[in-house]
Design an enzyme around this catalytic site. Structure first.
Site, PDB file in Angstrom:
ATOM      1  CD  GLU A 180      60.207  10.164  40.592  1.00  5.72           C
ATOM      2  OE1 GLU A 180      60.061  11.344  40.245  1.00  5.72           O
ATOM      3  OE2 GLU A 180      61.246   9.724  41.117  1.00  5.72           O
TER       4      GLU A 180
ATOM      5  CE  LYS B 138      54.475  12.632  43.421  1.00  6.31           C
ATOM      6  NZ  LYS B 138      55.330  12.033  42.407  1.00  6.31           N
TER       7      LYS B 138
ATOM      8  NE  ARG C 136      52.570  21.421  39.472  1.00  2.31           N
ATOM      9  CZ  ARG C 136      53.259  20.307  39.284  1.00  2.31           C
ATOM     10  NH1 ARG C 136      53.841  20.060  38.139  1.00  2.31           N
ATOM     11  NH2 ARG C 136      53.373  19.432  40.250  1.00  2.31           N
TER      12      ARG C 136
HETATM   13  P1  ATP Z   1      55.114  16.814  42.598  1.00  4.54           P
HETATM   14  O1  ATP Z   1      55.665  18.056  42.001  1.00  4.54           O
HETATM   15  O2  ATP Z   1      54.005  16.994  43.554  1.00  4.54           O
HETATM   16  O3  ATP Z   1      56.158  15.862  43.073  1.00  4.54           O
HETATM   17  P2  ATP Z   1      55.124  15.553  40.121  1.00  4.54           P
HETATM   18  O4  ATP Z   1      54.800  16.389  38.946  1.00  4.54           O
HETATM   19  O5  ATP Z   1      56.549  15.242  40.378  1.00  4.54           O
HETATM   20  O6  ATP Z   1      54.399  16.115  41.375  1.00  4.54           O
HETATM   21  P3  ATP Z   1      54.481  13.044  39.062  1.00  4.54           P
HETATM   22  O7  ATP Z   1      54.316  11.813  39.838  1.00  4.54           O
HETATM   23  O8  ATP Z   1      55.679  13.187  38.215  1.00  4.54           O
HETATM   24  O9  ATP Z   1      54.356  14.208  40.086  1.00  4.54           O
HETATM   25  O10 ATP Z   1      53.190  13.402  38.235  1.00  4.54           O
HETATM   26  C1  ATP Z   1      52.382  12.517  37.510  1.00  4.54           C
HETATM   27  C2  ATP Z   1      51.539  13.320  36.576  1.00  4.54           C
HETATM   28  O11 ATP Z   1      50.678  14.182  37.289  1.00  4.54           O
HETATM   29  C3  ATP Z   1      52.393  14.195  35.679  1.00  4.54           C
HETATM   30  O12 ATP Z   1      51.870  14.165  34.373  1.00  4.54           O
HETATM   31  C4  ATP Z   1      52.250  15.553  36.275  1.00  4.54           C
HETATM   32  O13 ATP Z   1      52.418  16.538  35.291  1.00  4.54           O
HETATM   33  C5  ATP Z   1      50.823  15.502  36.824  1.00  4.54           C
HETATM   34  N1  ATP Z   1      50.666  16.449  37.920  1.00  4.54           N
HETATM   35  C6  ATP Z   1      51.414  16.563  39.025  1.00  4.54           C
HETATM   36  N2  ATP Z   1      50.999  17.596  39.781  1.00  4.54           N
HETATM   37  C7  ATP Z   1      49.949  18.147  39.129  1.00  4.54           C
HETATM   38  C8  ATP Z   1      49.087  19.265  39.393  1.00  4.54           C
HETATM   39  N3  ATP Z   1      49.230  20.016  40.482  1.00  4.54           N
HETATM   40  N4  ATP Z   1      48.113  19.543  38.493  1.00  4.54           N
HETATM   41  C9  ATP Z   1      47.970  18.787  37.393  1.00  4.54           C
HETATM   42  N5  ATP Z   1      48.733  17.732  37.094  1.00  4.54           N
HETATM   43  C10 ATP Z   1      49.721  17.411  37.939  1.00  4.54           C
HETATM   44 MG    MG Z   2      57.772  14.366  39.003  1.00  7.70          MG
END
Ligand code: ATP
Ligand code: MG
Length: 545
Positions: A31, A266, A256
């Protein structure tokens, strides 16, 4: 058939073998609401790793269904980070590229009697959702006719209602044991300017509805996401099944990445930037990819780390020392050696002629196959690190001490003849003599000396600020933890050091091992050039002092 190295590749292999799929496509779906962090690197390595391994495709898919938080700035940063890691996507796509399609699919759901417009407020909806042990209550609007729903949904799009006044819900099962299936909201009214579609839309699809459609529209075969989406998979499948997708993408969840001493949300990283705890998203202490890049962490080392920790189905936490070991391993092979003193102590070599200079030979990197040397100028006046001298040394102290000997790296053995103390009683200068015929490589002096220390020529050394870092977070986890309580208040140590002039004559992007000190690189901080630590030589934050 390629050999599977994790459970996802195993699944893919089985599907290829059975003929369920014939080509493979993944996507990386961030995102654009912040900067990528090291957790995203794991997801990137997985998605692009599958693409490469199966000669498939992988798009960069920007999941931009939440206009209030998303920005062009973040999208640009995401592209730059992916490029840095060396991954090539086949296409850039956005959820917003498919808004019209998603809308039409929503209309189709309404026509099939699978969705209805609900007048309940978001608060009422959540209050009626039920609990893990109790079913939810059906909305009084659940049985609106298809005609009425179509008209109301069109009016929602046309802007006839206020934000939150109505929404579109999937008509699934208010008694489902999975709360995500209890008539989830799939469209909401929101008047926010979108960074790509501007004010064209005042209704936006929810992630759970948009994602399976966008995956399908792009031809994704495997939609890889983290474990928290496991409970959303039935909804992901519901969308594909009700809309009759042929070759419906398959969602597979993996664990994760969590690393000790690193925070990866984030939201929290944003807070650190906004409250000034760090210099910005690219602060070298940040676990963002831009921070790691600025820190001088090689992309190869990061990818190596991701490959080594692998992909699993169970959440766990990786020690940060493991990441650091991967970085050290890479830099040990690739970084040039150089000399720096963090806390300079003046040394005068009294028996060395005034004004004379000579070259000391210095190996650029002992790991190179074809050895290369570099000359370093030696003279009567040098600096050593104050930590390499002790007035009251413990037993077996092999560095410099009164009347003791030490070798200057690449140059002579010196003996400490006299210690000059300042008015404050602190050591101010050492008067030493060099041992004739003891030069490195040609030592026929017969003087035995175990210690070797780094030094810089006082006449040519450059004064520079040198920064070493601790982790942003302390180790301990408190129950119900608030990250701010775990902040390490001393995550930067600043030294007024001296380095060889070579550092500022060589490639500005080079990484160095300052021998016996750590790995460093040049960095501009607010227009000031400093030397910034990439990683320590040893794991010095976990040792009990
Ligand atoms: P955050 O929780 O830090 O905001 P998010 O999951 O909202 O992260 P996205 O931008 O939605 O971040 O994530 C893009 C991709 O990266 C998604 O497929 C998510 O599952 C993956 N992702 C995010 N954080 C991790 C992590 N710590 N380990 C592995 N994959 C991750
Ligand atoms: Mg997200």
């Amino acid at each position: 058939m390629v050999e599977a190295t994790n459970f996802i590749e195993q699944i893919i292999n089985e599907e290829l073998e059975s003929g369920k799929v014939t080509s493979i496509q993944t996507r990386f779906p961030p995102e654009p609401n912040g900067y990528l962090h090291i957790g995203h690197a794991k997801s990137l390595c997985l998605n692009f790793g599958v693409k490469e391994k199966y000669n498939g495709k992988c798009n960069l898919f920007l999941d931009d269904t939440n206009p209030s938080k998303e920005k062009e700035e973040f999208e640009e940063a995401i592209k730059k980070d992916i490029e840095w890691l060396g991954f090539e996507y086949d296409k850039i796509t956005h959820a917003s590229d498919y808004y019209e399609d998603i809308y039409n699919f929503a209309v189709k759901e309404i026509e099939m009697g699978n969705a209805y417009v609900c007048d309940m407020t978001p608060e009422e909806i959540s209050a009626n959702r039920g609990t893990l042990t109790e079913p939810g209550k059906e909305s009084p609007y659940r049985n609106r006719s298809v005609q009425e729903n179509l008209a109301l949904f069109a009016d929602m799009r046309a802007g006839k209602f206020k934000d939150g006044e109505k929404c579109l819900r999937a008509k699934i099962d208010m008694a489902s044991p999975n709360i995500n299936m209890r008539d989830p909201v799939i469209y909401r009214i929101l008047r926010e300017t979108h960074y790509r579609t501007g004010d064209k839309w005042c209704i936006y699809p929810m992630y759970d509805f948009a994602h399976p459609i966008c995956d399908y529209m792009q031809g994704v075969t495997h939609s890889l996401c983290t474990l928290e989406f496991e409970d959303h998979r039935p909804l992901y499948d519901w969308v594909g099944i009700t809309l009759g997708f042929k070759n419906k993408p398959r969602q597979i969840e993996f664990a994760r990445l969590n690393v000790t001493n690193l925070v990866m949300s984030k939201r929290y990283l944003k807070k650190l930037v906004e409250d000034g705890s760090v210099e910005g998203w690219d602060d070298p202490r940040m676990p963002t990819l831009t921070g790691l890049r600025n820190r001088g962490i090689p992309a190869e080392a990061l990818k190596d780390f991701c490959a080594r920790i692998g992909i699993s189905k169970a959440n766990s936490e990786v020690q940060i020392s493991y990441l650091e070991a991967c970085i050290r391993e890479y830099l040990n092979i690739h970084a040039e050696r150089a000399m720096a003193v963090l806390t300079p102590l003046k040394v005068t070599i009294t028996n060395y002629p005034d004004g004379k200079t000579e070259n000391a030979e210095f190996e650029i990197n002992p790991n190179e196959e074809v050895k290369r040397n570099r000359n370093i100028e030696f003279s009567k006046h040098i600096y050593i690190d104050a930590d390499d001298f002790s007035l009251n040394p413990p037993p077996k102290y092999f560095r410099l001490k009164p009347d003791g000997y030490v070798r200057l790296k690449g140059a002579y053995i010196i003996k400490c003849d006299q210690v000059v103390l300042g008015d404050d009683g602190q050591v101010k200068e050492l008067l030493c003599s060099f041992v004739e015929n003891s030069k490195s490589g040609n030592d026929i002096s017969g003087v035995k000396c175990k210690g070797v220390i780094q030094w810089v020529n006082a006449d040519t050394a450059v004064d520079v600020e040198i920064r070493k870092y601790g982790h942003l977070l302390n180790d301990e986890e408190y129950p119900g933890q608030d990250f701010s309580e775990r902040m390490n208040k001393e995550s930067v140590k600043i030294f007024n050091g001296k380095v060889e002039p070579y550092i500022f004559e060589n490639d500005e992007n080079a990484s160095y091992q300052f021998i016996r000190t750590g790995y460093f690189k040049r960095l501009k901080v607010k227009d000031k050039e400093i030397l910034s630590e990439i990683v320590s030589l040893k794991d010095n934050f976990n040792v009990k002092k």
